[in-house]
Write a protein that holds these residues in place. Structure first.
Motif, mmCIF file in Angstrom:
data_model
loop_
_atom_site.group_PDB
_atom_site.id
_atom_site.type_symbol
_atom_site.label_atom_id
_atom_site.label_comp_id
_atom_site.label_asym_id
_atom_site.label_seq_id
_atom_site.Cartn_x
_atom_site.Cartn_y
_atom_site.Cartn_z
ATOM 1 N N PHE A 15 0.833 -1.204 0.000
ATOM 2 C CA PHE A 15 0.000 0.000 0.000
ATOM 3 C C PHE A 15 0.865 1.249 0.000
ATOM 4 C CE2 PHE A 15 -2.385 3.452 1.861
ATOM 5 C CZ PHE A 15 -3.583 3.378 1.176
ATOM 6 N N GLU A 16 1.875 1.271 0.872
ATOM 7 C CA GLU A 16 2.716 2.464 0.971
ATOM 8 C C GLU A 16 3.459 2.742 -0.329
ATOM 9 O OE1 GLU A 16 2.947 4.762 3.221
ATOM 10 O OE2 GLU A 16 1.418 3.792 4.441
ATOM 11 N N SER A 17 3.858 1.691 -1.028
ATOM 12 C CA SER A 17 4.577 1.897 -2.288
ATOM 13 C C SER A 17 3.668 2.469 -3.368
ATOM 14 C CB SER A 17 5.190 0.571 -2.771
ATOM 15 O OG SER A 17 4.175 -0.351 -3.125
ATOM 16 N N SER A 18 2.359 2.329 -3.194
ATOM 17 C CA SER A 18 1.395 2.838 -4.181
ATOM 18 C C SER A 18 0.703 4.112 -3.725
ATOM 19 C CB SER A 18 0.323 1.771 -4.465
ATOM 20 O OG SER A 18 0.881 0.595 -4.991
ATOM 21 N N ARG A 19 0.979 4.559 -2.498
ATOM 22 C CA ARG A 19 0.237 5.676 -1.924
ATOM 23 C C ARG A 19 0.300 6.933 -2.790
ATOM 24 N NH1 ARG A 19 -1.568 7.459 3.104
ATOM 25 N NH2 ARG A 19 -0.743 5.652 4.226
ATOM 26 N N ASP A 20 1.497 7.302 -3.238
ATOM 27 C CA ASP A 20 1.639 8.512 -4.042
ATOM 28 C C ASP A 20 0.848 8.412 -5.344
ATOM 29 O OD1 ASP A 20 3.221 9.603 -2.109
ATOM 30 O OD2 ASP A 20 5.104 9.411 -3.214
ATOM 31 N N LEU A 21 0.919 7.240 -5.969
ATOM 32 C CA LEU A 21 0.159 7.020 -7.196
ATOM 33 C C LEU A 21 -1.333 7.168 -6.937
ATOM 34 C CD1 LEU A 21 -0.302 6.025 -10.112
ATOM 35 C CD2 LEU A 21 -0.134 3.679 -9.235
ATOM 36 N N LEU A 22 -1.820 6.585 -5.858
ATOM 37 C CA LEU A 22 -3.245 6.638 -5.541
ATOM 38 C C LEU A 22 -3.706 8.074 -5.302
ATOM 39 C CD1 LEU A 22 -3.541 3.566 -3.122
ATOM 40 C CD2 LEU A 22 -3.683 3.635 -5.629
ATOM 41 N N PHE A 23 -2.896 8.831 -4.558
ATOM 42 C CA PHE A 23 -3.254 10.224 -4.326
ATOM 43 C C PHE A 23 -3.229 11.012 -5.635
ATOM 44 C CE2 PHE A 23 -2.276 14.656 -3.544
ATOM 45 C CZ PHE A 23 -3.248 15.004 -2.611
ATOM 46 N N GLY A 24 -2.210 10.747 -6.477
ATOM 47 C CA GLY A 24 -2.106 11.448 -7.748
ATOM 48 C C GLY A 24 -3.314 11.215 -8.634
ATOM 49 N N VAL A 25 -3.798 9.976 -8.677
ATOM 50 C CA VAL A 25 -4.996 9.661 -9.462
ATOM 51 C C VAL A 25 -6.210 10.361 -8.861
ATOM 52 C CG1 VAL A 25 -6.609 7.823 -10.104
ATOM 53 C CG2 VAL A 25 -4.134 7.449 -10.321
ATOM 54 N N ALA A 26 -6.400 10.223 -7.557
ATOM 55 C CA ALA A 26 -7.589 10.783 -6.906
ATOM 56 C C ALA A 26 -7.632 12.303 -7.018
ATOM 57 C CB ALA A 26 -7.627 10.355 -5.442
ATOM 58 N N TYR A 27 -6.488 12.961 -6.861
ATOM 59 C CA TYR A 27 -6.478 14.425 -6.950
ATOM 60 C C TYR A 27 -6.831 14.902 -8.348
ATOM 61 C CZ TYR A 27 -4.962 19.253 -7.007
ATOM 62 O OH TYR A 27 -4.934 20.628 -7.181
ATOM 63 N N ARG A 28 -6.275 14.255 -9.367
ATOM 64 C CA ARG A 28 -6.576 14.670 -10.733
ATOM 65 C C ARG A 28 -8.039 14.423 -11.087
ATOM 66 N NH1 ARG A 28 -1.289 13.277 -10.600
ATOM 67 N NH2 ARG A 28 0.177 14.371 -11.959
ATOM 68 N N VAL A 29 -8.605 13.355 -10.571
ATOM 69 C CA VAL A 29 -10.013 13.056 -10.846
ATOM 70 C C VAL A 29 -10.925 14.053 -10.130
ATOM 71 C CG1 VAL A 29 -11.870 11.384 -10.467
ATOM 72 C CG2 VAL A 29 -9.648 10.615 -11.334
ATOM 73 N N LEU A 30 -10.561 14.457 -8.907
ATOM 74 C CA LEU A 30 -11.453 15.256 -8.078
ATOM 75 C C LEU A 30 -11.113 16.751 -8.037
ATOM 76 C CD1 LEU A 30 -11.651 12.723 -5.133
ATOM 77 C CD2 LEU A 30 -13.532 13.327 -6.652
ATOM 78 N N GLY A 31 -9.857 17.108 -8.276
ATOM 79 C CA GLY A 31 -9.471 18.510 -8.178
ATOM 80 C C GLY A 31 -9.470 19.017 -6.753
ATOM 81 N N SER A 32 -9.453 18.114 -5.784
ATOM 82 C CA SER A 32 -9.478 18.477 -4.371
ATOM 83 C C SER A 32 -8.501 17.592 -3.605
ATOM 84 C CB SER A 32 -10.892 18.307 -3.797
ATOM 85 O OG SER A 32 -10.884 18.345 -2.382
ATOM 86 N N ALA A 33 -7.502 18.214 -2.984
ATOM 87 C CA ALA A 33 -6.538 17.452 -2.202
ATOM 88 C C ALA A 33 -7.190 16.868 -0.958
ATOM 89 C CB ALA A 33 -5.367 18.354 -1.802
#
Length: 320
Positions: A15-33
């Motif tokens: 999970f930790e190795s993918s955390r940055d990727l997951l946040f990057g996807v979610a932020y771009r989809v939502l426009g909200s950190a």
């Protein structure tokens, strides 16, 4: 995150190795950190409940869970944004030199791109983000969104066409944008109308997200003269009360250049607190064509002195 017990380290590490990727996807989809952080936390809770021995590809599984959660949140958020008082703009995300690693990845998190992606349908936006920003294959995206590969290709083609039609063809390099932003900030803080007019393209457009605040323009303002006058008068009006309150300490309104969304931006502060983040787009002649001002205080917790704890771990995620 729960405490790690024996037998869990591999799952936690995945999970930790993918955390940055997951946040990057979610932020771009939502426009909200803020929303993206919530989505990543929910993805962890779901990951913590599954039988990890039955997951062949943890990264793919986590991206799928995160994307579906973000898609559901976006569909719900779309309705709220349509009822938003005034103009809704994305939440500024502090970034840094990591964004220089890839121009395409940095552009996908820029304020200009996020604003354009607001015009896409939720499904188009998800497909566009996964394909253009993270280079997932059509087959991988089809598995994530539960559509056929043919349907995903059509969605990607439509999204790409819509984005290209709305994005400027020319994009200034980082240093030029920084110099222009510095001059723009100085002119705004100095109330120098002439200097502002020299920087603005005749067709410049200004958008302000003030969350329905009194006196804040609720529709885009167009034209150099109107925009310059609004900036000078509006900034004075915003800073005057804060300056008066800060009087004895001398901590009055000021500005600085910060890195948000993969590029330079102006941060206005008063009394030590962030008042607004200003992002500008610059054309081939070095003139400002678009101005976005985020003055909604609920969206400024991640910048300046008021940066929320825990946000830093996600900064690299914006760059992927």
């Amino acid at each position: 995150m729960p405490a790690v017990t024996q037998g869990e380290p591999t799952a936690v590490a995945s999970f930790e190795s993918s955390r940055d990727l997951l946040f990057g996807v979610a932020y771009r989809v939502l426009g909200s950190a803020t929303d993206a952080e919530d989505i990543v936390q929910e993805a962890w809770l779901r990951w913590d409940r599954v039988d990890h021995s039955r997951v062949a590809d943890p990264r793919s599984f986590l991206v799928q869970v995160t994307t579906r959660l973000a898609l559901d949140r976006l569909r719900w958020a779309k309705a709220r944004r349509e009822a938003y008082v005034g103009q809704w703009l994305p939440e500024p995300l502090p970034t840094g030199p990591a964004t220089e690693e890839g121009a395409e990845r940095a552009d996908s998190v820029s304020m200009a791109m996020l604003v354009v992606m607001e015009t896409l349908s939720p499904l188009e936006r998800v497909v566009f983000v996964l394909r253009e920003a993270f280079e997932f294959s059509f087959a991988e995206i089809a598995a994530v969104v539960g559509r056929s590969e043919t349907a995903v290709r059509q969605l990607a083609r439509r999204a790409r066409s819509n984005v290209r039609a709305r994005r400027p063809r020319f994009q200034q390099d980082r240093e030029v944008r920084r110099r222009v932003t510095e001059r723009f900030l100085a002119a705004c803080l100095g109330g120098d109308l002439r200097a502002l007019l020299d920087l603005l393209a005749p067709e410049v457009t200004l958008s302000i997200d003030g969350n329905g605040g009194r006196g804040v323009a609720r529709n885009p303002v167009e034209g150099a003269a109107k925009v310059a006058r609004l900036l000078v008068c509006g900034l004075r009006r915003v800073l005057r009360p804060a300056d008066a309150a800060a009087g004895a300490t001398g901590d009055v309104g000021s500005g600085s250049i910060v890195d948000v969304n993969g590029g330079p931006a102006a941060l206005i502060t008063a009394g030590g607190e962030p008042i607004a983040v200003i992002v500008v787009d610059v054309d081939s002649a070095g003139l400002v064509t678009r101005i976005w001002i985020i003055a909604n205080q609920d969206k400024l917790g991640g910048v300046g002195a008021g940066r929320r704890p825990g946000r830093n771990r996600h900064i690299r995620a914006a760059a992927g």
